[in-house]
Design an enzyme around this catalytic site. Sequence first.
Site, PDB file in Angstrom:
ATOM      1  N   GLY A  13       0.864  -1.081   0.099  1.00 37.80           N
ATOM      2  CA  GLY A  13      -0.009  -0.054   0.045  1.00 37.80           C
ATOM      3  C   GLY A  13       0.794   1.361   0.047  1.00 37.80           C
ATOM      4  CB  ALA A  14       3.852   2.146  -1.120  1.00 34.04           C
ATOM      5  CE1 TYR A 157      -7.592   1.758  10.331  1.00 35.34           C
ATOM      6  CE2 TYR A 157      -7.516   2.652  12.330  1.00 35.34           C
ATOM      7  CZ  TYR A 157      -6.696   2.492  11.024  1.00 35.34           C
ATOM      8  OH  TYR A 157      -5.655   3.319  10.930  1.00 35.34           O
ATOM      9  CE  LYS A 161      -4.330  -0.215  11.000  1.00 38.58           C
ATOM     10  NZ  LYS A 161      -3.604  -0.636  10.009  1.00 38.58           N
TER      11      LYS A 161
HETATM   12  P1  NAP Z   1      -4.166   5.793   2.680  1.00 36.75           P
HETATM   13  O1  NAP Z   1      -3.674   7.584   2.437  1.00 36.75           O
HETATM   14  O2  NAP Z   1      -5.581   5.602   2.458  1.00 36.75           O
HETATM   15  O3  NAP Z   1      -3.562   4.932   1.462  1.00 36.75           O
HETATM   16  C1  NAP Z   1      -3.670   3.373   1.613  1.00 36.75           C
HETATM   17  C2  NAP Z   1      -2.802   2.789   0.656  1.00 36.75           C
HETATM   18  O4  NAP Z   1      -2.987   1.310   0.791  1.00 36.75           O
HETATM   19  C3  NAP Z   1      -2.892   2.925  -0.542  1.00 36.75           C
HETATM   20  O5  NAP Z   1      -1.567   2.785  -1.224  1.00 36.75           O
HETATM   21  C4  NAP Z   1      -3.880   1.887  -1.242  1.00 36.75           C
HETATM   22  O6  NAP Z   1      -3.629   1.514  -2.577  1.00 36.75           O
HETATM   23  C5  NAP Z   1      -3.261   0.636  -0.389  1.00 36.75           C
HETATM   24  N1  NAP Z   1      -4.300  -0.351  -0.066  1.00 36.75           N
HETATM   25  C6  NAP Z   1      -5.434  -0.519   0.267  1.00 36.75           C
HETATM   26  N2  NAP Z   1      -6.290  -1.683   0.231  1.00 36.75           N
HETATM   27  C7  NAP Z   1      -5.177  -2.357  -0.203  1.00 36.75           C
HETATM   28  C8  NAP Z   1      -5.184  -3.925  -0.553  1.00 36.75           C
HETATM   29  N3  NAP Z   1      -6.256  -4.522  -0.273  1.00 36.75           N
HETATM   30  N4  NAP Z   1      -3.857  -4.394  -1.166  1.00 36.75           N
HETATM   31  C9  NAP Z   1      -2.970  -3.536  -1.257  1.00 36.75           C
HETATM   32  N5  NAP Z   1      -3.085  -2.288  -0.906  1.00 36.75           N
HETATM   33  C10 NAP Z   1      -4.184  -1.612  -0.532  1.00 36.75           C
HETATM   34  O7  NAP Z   1      -3.888   5.228   4.085  1.00 36.75           O
HETATM   35  P2  NAP Z   1      -2.698   6.029   5.013  1.00 36.75           P
HETATM   36  O8  NAP Z   1      -3.275   7.068   5.793  1.00 36.75           O
HETATM   37  O9  NAP Z   1      -1.374   6.415   4.329  1.00 36.75           O
HETATM   38  O10 NAP Z   1      -2.468   4.793   6.119  1.00 36.75           O
HETATM   39  C11 NAP Z   1      -1.647   3.638   5.833  1.00 36.75           C
HETATM   40  C12 NAP Z   1      -1.642   3.000   6.966  1.00 36.75           C
HETATM   41  O11 NAP Z   1      -1.198   3.530   8.142  1.00 36.75           O
HETATM   42  C13 NAP Z   1      -2.597   1.846   7.058  1.00 36.75           C
HETATM   43  O12 NAP Z   1      -2.430   0.673   7.673  1.00 36.75           O
HETATM   44  C14 NAP Z   1      -3.596   2.799   8.307  1.00 36.75           C
HETATM   45  O13 NAP Z   1      -4.375   1.705   8.916  1.00 36.75           O
HETATM   46  C15 NAP Z   1      -2.345   3.238   8.991  1.00 36.75           C
HETATM   47  N6  NAP Z   1      -2.776   4.407   9.901  1.00 36.75           N
HETATM   48  C16 NAP Z   1      -2.928   5.777   9.526  1.00 36.75           C
HETATM   49  C17 NAP Z   1      -3.008   6.728  10.195  1.00 36.75           C
HETATM   50  C18 NAP Z   1      -3.441   8.123   9.778  1.00 36.75           C
HETATM   51  O14 NAP Z   1      -3.665   8.897  10.524  1.00 36.75           O
HETATM   52  N7  NAP Z   1      -3.468   8.334   8.513  1.00 36.75           N
HETATM   53  C19 NAP Z   1      -3.059   6.580  11.547  1.00 36.75           C
HETATM   54  C20 NAP Z   1      -2.698   5.122  12.153  1.00 36.75           C
HETATM   55  C21 NAP Z   1      -2.505   4.235  11.289  1.00 36.75           C
HETATM   56  P3  NAP Z   1      -4.649   2.219  -3.782  1.00 36.75           P
HETATM   57  O15 NAP Z   1      -4.045   3.563  -3.724  1.00 36.75           O
HETATM   58  O16 NAP Z   1      -4.497   1.630  -4.856  1.00 36.75           O
HETATM   59  O17 NAP Z   1      -6.001   2.346  -3.164  1.00 36.75           O
END
Ligand code: NAP
Length: 249
Positions: A13-14, A157, A161
């Site tokens: 997911g990058a 969620y 986690k």
């Molecule tokens: P984001 O901006 O929504 O990006 C999500 C990424 O995951 C995208 O590259 C997406 O690909 C990919 N993805 C989604 N479903 C997938 C699947 N089934 N297989 C492969 N790739 C998949 O999310 P983010 O905020 O960067 O979050 C990244 C991680 O950090 C997550 O695990 C999230 O729970 C965790 N996190 C985030 C926060 C926050 O505040 N943002 C806080 C705590 C933890 P596409 O672009 O192709 O859809």
Amino acid sequence: MKLLENKVALITGASRGIGKGIAEHFAKEGANVAFSYASSEEKAKALEKELQDTYGIKAKGYRSNAAKFAEAEELVNAVLADFGQLDILVNNAGITRDTLLMRMSEEQWDEVIETNLKSAFNLTKAVLKPLLKQRSGSIINMTSVVGVMGNAGQANYAASKAGMIGFTKSIAKELGSRGIRCNAVAPGFIETEMTAALDEATLKGWTDAIPLKRGGTPEDVANACVFLGSDMSTYITGQTLQVDGGMLM
Ligand code: NAP
């Protein structure tokens, strides 16, 4: 020498957000970077080019659903064929389907558990053989402060986690004797597309409650991952490193 030179990393997911930040910082530190995404083909191609052009490393994006066991295995085989080795796995892919339990459908529960938690099982299983063979490796699981403290409206969620933290500790215990480390990173409130969906009042509530008085950036999380992926952390395993501006103490 850069911190991740001669290492190959796979980040799930990058194409956006935190995963993209990790890919950029890993490349900056000299790692060759393989990454996956769900559907953002154009963004993935652009990142591939950016990583190669800016940092002069090898980079490749793969469309692969981390929630699917067989796809995870295919992905790891492709990465090994293309890169020849694998040293760091970052289980970062994740989604939210927020709603109160009363309204939560079975589908919303399953989708989140499979994408966030089962994916870590899928990918970790798939990298096991090569890591065991080389008797080294660092696995980093992207959890969340929500997995530690729970959150109304995010039962699916938070469960996924929290599950990742238990998974991380178990893997650290199982594989430590083979030179394989496993840690979790728990971001607090990080400004990405995932959190852009929140309304202004919720955002203000979150930032007010953070001692450092700001939301985090993908770079803040990426720096913690560089540390855990590098040989700077060779005596650290089974830990959950909170990157949350002091939100949860
Ligand atoms: P984001 O901006 O929504 O990006 C999500 C990424 O995951 C995208 O590259 C997406 O690909 C990919 N993805 C989604 N479903 C997938 C699947 N089934 N297989 C492969 N790739 C998949 O999310 P983010 O905020 O960067 O979050 C990244 C991680 O950090 C997550 O695990 C999230 O729970 C965790 N996190 C985030 C926060 C926050 O505040 N943002 C806080 C705590 C933890 P596409 O672009 O192709 O859809």
